[in-house]
Design an enzyme around this catalytic site. Structure first.
Site, PDB file in Angstrom:
ATOM      1  N   HIS B  60       0.866  -1.184   0.000  1.00 16.27           N
ATOM      2  CA  HIS B  60       0.000   0.000   0.000  1.00 16.27           C
ATOM      3  C   HIS B  60       0.896   1.225   0.000  1.00 16.27           C
ATOM      4  O   HIS B  60       1.547   1.508   1.002  1.00 16.27           O
ATOM      5  CB  HIS B  60      -0.922  -0.003   1.225  1.00 16.27           C
ATOM      6  CG  HIS B  60      -1.888  -1.147   1.217  1.00 16.27           C
ATOM      7  ND1 HIS B  60      -3.139  -1.051   0.658  1.00 16.27           N
ATOM      8  CD2 HIS B  60      -1.765  -2.425   1.654  1.00 16.27           C
ATOM      9  CE1 HIS B  60      -3.766  -2.229   0.776  1.00 16.27           C
ATOM     10  NE2 HIS B  60      -2.951  -3.073   1.374  1.00 16.27           N
ATOM     11  N   ASP B 315       2.277  -6.784   2.062  1.00 14.75           N
ATOM     12  CA  ASP B 315       1.116  -6.051   2.589  1.00 14.75           C
ATOM     13  C   ASP B 315       1.595  -4.859   3.420  1.00 14.75           C
ATOM     14  O   ASP B 315       1.005  -4.520   4.441  1.00 14.75           O
ATOM     15  CB  ASP B 315       0.191  -6.958   3.411  1.00 14.75           C
ATOM     16  CG  ASP B 315      -1.172  -6.308   3.666  1.00 14.75           C
ATOM     17  OD1 ASP B 315      -1.466  -5.260   3.050  1.00 14.75           O
ATOM     18  OD2 ASP B 315      -1.926  -6.851   4.493  1.00 14.75           O
ATOM     19  N   GLY B 334      -2.696  -2.340   9.895  1.00 16.61           N
ATOM     20  CA  GLY B 334      -1.573  -2.296   8.967  1.00 16.61           C
ATOM     21  C   GLY B 334      -0.223  -2.185   9.629  1.00 16.61           C
ATOM     22  O   GLY B 334      -0.074  -1.557  10.668  1.00 16.61           O
TER      23      GLY B 334
END
Lengths: 311, 438, 181
Positions: B60, B315, B334
């Protein structure tokens, strides 16, 4: 002066992970002494003169706040209170900003209440002063458990081997979790009972059951928990009548417990939901005693957490 | 022979195995020779290992719209520092990456930055709303390599089926964040004895496995339909992101045995951290899917070894420090990890557990490339010089304050790791070099 | 700490207490409104003895209370130790009483100061006396004892230890020297 020192104490009360039995027992003894102070015509001692404590409540709770503030004032501490709402973004002030601001104002201890588990732990990492958990989410409410233990000992004496039944929404209850930590430490056996959807998969220190009769059988004391109405909206319970049919503590069901087994409730109570109407006011109910003891216990907590430098 | 960079005495290790030491001459973006030659820059790589550049199928990078968390500059620099030459960026940005224009703009900007190469993933549905399919054909043409509604879950199996079918017809892989929203509820950590004790809302392992089971059935259904003749043999149709559970792995392993065109990845945190870390009540450990148990880690390592898991996907999910200092209910999910993924897994799997080095390299290089339809890079003459030189012996603690990522915190802070990259080349161009090398 | 000498033996302690009891009766002109309050720890056993002696001499048992001054200490913000809070029990009305506060050693005067505050929070006595077995000097506050068993000049590096049968198995007053630090 005579220096009979108490065992050294953790300089915070987040939960009971860092506490040992001797420390808890010593604290409960101090609470006993505080009862004597509260019985005097002048209900105030100068012990915490010069200390300033802040009640920082991110979740409203009038009762707990008043109990803490009175406890602090009866010990001659100065008290300031902060109420704030937390938003799910960082647009507003963060917990850390709020607490750091207070720290700059010379606060000596923080009494923290939040709707989210773990904030007292986070605050403890950020701050250099003691943090007392006044309830964080579903996780812990250690002063409630202490006052429950104090009240139970007042009534039952030593808790060694005593069976305490906790009934209601165990899954979402910080009161149940703190009692599950504390009461077994004091020798009690805890049975936690509630509808299947309101029980956690496991809870150390307790036996879990959905069977109320089994939970109450031979219980030395029964503690009913507050049922939050929002559980129905989340699909965890069909309805209030359904809960009452299965789990309300009634005069009749209480016969499963030991004769005269006392009844506790952390409040605030939903009348005629957790307890059958008349029971809450019956001589078996210790509900008012719990509230009174809450102050003495919180005075003792403030004394132990504030007095004496960090070891 | 004349080249630009000569890397002398490097031990060679790629997805095929370890190949001893060589003097690697690089020029014109390629490996010119493994037996030395003349170059303007000569590096002595004694004691270091040269491998193909790492490929991250899942990061991300937060651009556009969330540059306060990360942007292409910081994210692609972090990737290069971590030994990555290629990164697939997730489209759950603001706005969502669901148009060819945004994909092109991202590609152009990344090219100007000149660090790791960017391969944008685009949304499977417009606005990631799970309703109307995005323009797979146009997105692919603009450079999108994958379609996904990651950041959200695909609750409507019908839309997923149509999306898979349509994307496959244009040769695009679809990836899914496989968690059942209903079972997951408001879970902020793995549901189990730790969450029960801590009083935190739990997210059960079965939220993942139930969704994987459904999605495999959707794949079984879709491959019966039209447009599947075009399905490239052995190529994945559905990629299951960030696998975290033993049960999910069993389902995928079975699905692969049944010949389903599926693939999966595992994240560094799911291989090294467990739900017990949440006992610190620190939102730094809050991630979705959540940190699981020791049993899950054992299964995932096994799956990575036997190939049931195709690759490591980071991720990498940076947030601001302020956001991660919210409480455990409100802090976003996250963990940032682009800069530690390789040394972390090299140390924890290869050095501590004896995991075979070539297989770990394969899962960082050929594995993700294969899943996405890229050719593998092996250390042979003529190969593309997108490479990483790393230091297998020097031990160094994880220091988040030195991260190139904007997220300067890490659940691995202070962990002593080996395997730190010292040089990353993209087509022969230096995109990262540690100070001693400069 | 090292032991230096025994300042009072059992007989001398008994004689000192007997004298204090007589002086108290004389000063109060009998036992009317008289009561004793012992300060933790050894003040309690000494007060008990005085109550018994007064009863022996006057044929009347006067009331007695116990007092813990921990919550009234002026050093709680500073000390490293956390003193144990002990029982305070004054099972009679203090209003109008002549209270004899009993402690083992009078030193800086801070305990007596705290005890006065603690006592006054419990009621309004007519008169408060202070009785101590040993006055060792070094006052830090304007406080003096009304009844003293023995005046003992000491240095600040010394420690005066009062032992009682009830608490320590023997009656004695001892002088100890603090270790060089």
């Amino acid at each position: 002066m005579n220096e009979t020192a108490t065992p050294s104490f953790p300089k915070h009360l987040l939960d009971f992970q860092d506490w040992r039995r001797t420390q808890v027992e010593s604290l409960l003894e101090t609470a006993q002494m505080m009862q004597e102070v509260l019985a005097r015509p002048v209900k105030k001692v100068p012990a915490l003169t010069g200390f300033t404590v802040a009640t920082v409540f991110f979740e409203p709770s009038t009762r707990t706040r008043i109990s803490f503030e009175l406890a602090a004032r009866r010990m001659s501490a100065d008290v300031v209170s902060f109420s704030g709402a937390v938003s799910s973004t960082t647009k507003g002030e963060t917990y850390r900003d709020t607490l750091r601001t207070l720290e700059q104002m010379g606060i000596d201890a923080y009494i923290l209440r939040t709707d989210a588990a773990g904030v007292p732990h986070q605050a403890h990492r950020w701050l250099h002063k003691p943090v007392i958990n006044a309830g964080d989410g579903w996780r812990a409410h250690p002063t409630q458990a202490l006052l429950d233990a104090f009240t139970l000992r007042e009534k039952l004496g030593d808790l060694e081997g005593k069976k305490i039944a906790i009934v209601g929404d165990i899954l979402h209850s910080r009161v149940a979790r703190s009692n599950a930590e504390l009461l077994p430490m004091l020798g009690a056996k805890v049975v936690a009972c509630g509808p299947a959807t309101l029980l956690p998969g496991s809870l150390p220190g307790t036996t879990l059951t959905t069977n109320l009769k089994e939970a109450l059988a031979e219980a030395d004391a029964v503690m009913a928990l507050r049922l939050q109405k929002e559980r129905m909206d989340k699909g965890l319970l069909p309805s209030l009548p359904e809960y009452i049919a299965g789990y309300q503590i009634t005069e009749e069901r209480l016969r499963w417990a030991r004769p005269q087994a006392p009844l506790l409730h952390p409040g605030p109570m939903n009348r005629d939901v957790e307890l059958e109407g008349t029971l809450a006011d019956s001589p078996r109910s210790l509900v008012e005693r719990q509230v009174a003891n809450g102050q003495a216990v919180r005075m003792a907590v403030l004394y132990h957490v504030l007095v004496g430098k960090k070891s | 022979m004349k080249g630009e960079i000569l890397i002398k005495n490097a031990k060679l290790a790629d997805g095929r195995g370890e190949h001893g030491s060589a003097d690697v001459l690089i020029g014109e973006g390629r490996i010119l020779s493994l037996t030395g030659g003349d170059a303007s820059t000569v590096l002595d790589a004694t004691g270091k290992v040269l491998s193909p550049g790492f490929f991250d199928p899942h990061a991300h990078l937060r651009e556009p719209g969330q540059e306060v968390k990360e942007d292409l500059q910081s994210g692609l620099t972090a990737a290069a520092k971590g030994g990555y030459t290629d990164v697939v960026s997730m489209p759950n940005t603001s706005p969502v990456v669901d148009s060819a224009e945004i994909v092109r703009a991202l590609k152009e900007k990344a090219a100007q930055i000149g660090r790791a190469r960017l391969h944008p993933a685009a949304a499977l549905t417009q606005g990631q709303e799970g309703k109307i399919l995005s323009e797979a054909r146009l997105l692919r043409e603009a450079g999108a390599v994958m379609l996904t509604d990651d950041g959200r879950t695909n609750e409507d199996a019908g839309v997923l089926a149509q999306g898979l079918q349509y994307a496959a017809s244009w040769g695009l892989l679809v990836s899914v964040h496989a968690e059942d929203a209903g079972l997951r509820r408001g879970g902020v950590m793995h549901e189990g004895k730790v969450s029960f004790r801590l009083g935190l809302p739990g997210n059960p392992a079965y939220a993942e496995s139930a969704r994987i089971a459904r999605d495999l059935e959707v794949v079984r259904y879709v491959i019966q339909g039209p447009g599947m003749e075009a399905l490239r043999s052995g190529k994945s149709l559905l990629h299951i992101q960030h696998l975290s559970t033993r049960r999910g792995l069993e389902l995928i392993r079975q699905g692969k045995q049944d010949g389903l065109p599926i693939s999966t990845e595992v994240g560094p945190h799911h291989l090294t951290l467990t739900d017990e870390h949440l006992e610190s009540l620190n939102p730094i450990y809050k991630v979705a899917p959540p940190l699981r148990t020791r049993t899950d880690i054992e299964a995932l390592v096994e799956g990575l070894l036997d190939g049931s898991i195709d690759c490591v996907g980071t991720d990498h999910a940076p947030h601001t420090q302020d956001e991660k200092e919210l409480d455990l209910l409100r802090a976003p999910f996250g963990i940032p990890n682009l800069e530690v993924a390789w040394p972390l897994l090299y140390t924890e799997l290869v050095l501590k557990r004896g995991f075979p080095l070539p297989i770990l390299i394969e899962r960082f290089t050929d594995g993700p490339r294969r899943v996405l339809g890229f050719s593998p890079i092996h250390l042979t003459e003529g190969a593309e010089a997108s490479l990483v030189l790393w230091q297998p012996n020097n031990q160094r603690p994880v220091e988040p304050s030195a991260f190139a990522s904007k997220a300067k915190y890490s659940p691995w802070e202070g962990w002593m790791l080996q395997g730190w990259p010292v040089l990353t080349l993209v087509e022969g161009r230096r995109v990262f070099a540690s100070e001693p090398l400069l | 700490m090292t032991f230096k000498s025994k300042l009072l033996n059992e007989d001398e302690v008994r004689r000192a207490l007997t004298r204090i009891a007589h002086e108290v009766i004389e000063k109060n002109k009998g036992t009317d409104n008289l009561c004793f309050v012992g300060i933790h720890t050894r003040g309690i056993s000494l007060a008990q003895r005085l109550v018994n002696l007064v009863e022996r001499f006057e044929g009347k048992r006067v009331p007695m209370g116990i007092l813990d001054i921990t919550l009234y200490r002026d050093d709680l913000t500073e000390i490293g130790l956390q003193p144990k809070v002990r029982e305070t029990r004054i099972p009679f009305d203090l209003n109008g009483k002549a209270v004899v506060l009993v402690d083992d050693v009078l030193y800086t005067g801070r305990t007596a100061r705290a005890a006065l505050d603690a006592l006054i929070d419990q009621g309004r006595p007519n008169r408060i006396y202070l009785a101590v077995l040993v006055d060792r000097g070094h006052r830090e506050l304007p406080i003096r004892a009304d009844f003293v068993g023995k005046n003992l000049p000491t240095s600040k590096s010394e420690v005066v230890k009062v032992k009682t049968q009830e608490d320590d198995g023997e009656d004695a007053v001892e002088l100890w020297e603090m270790e060089e630090s």
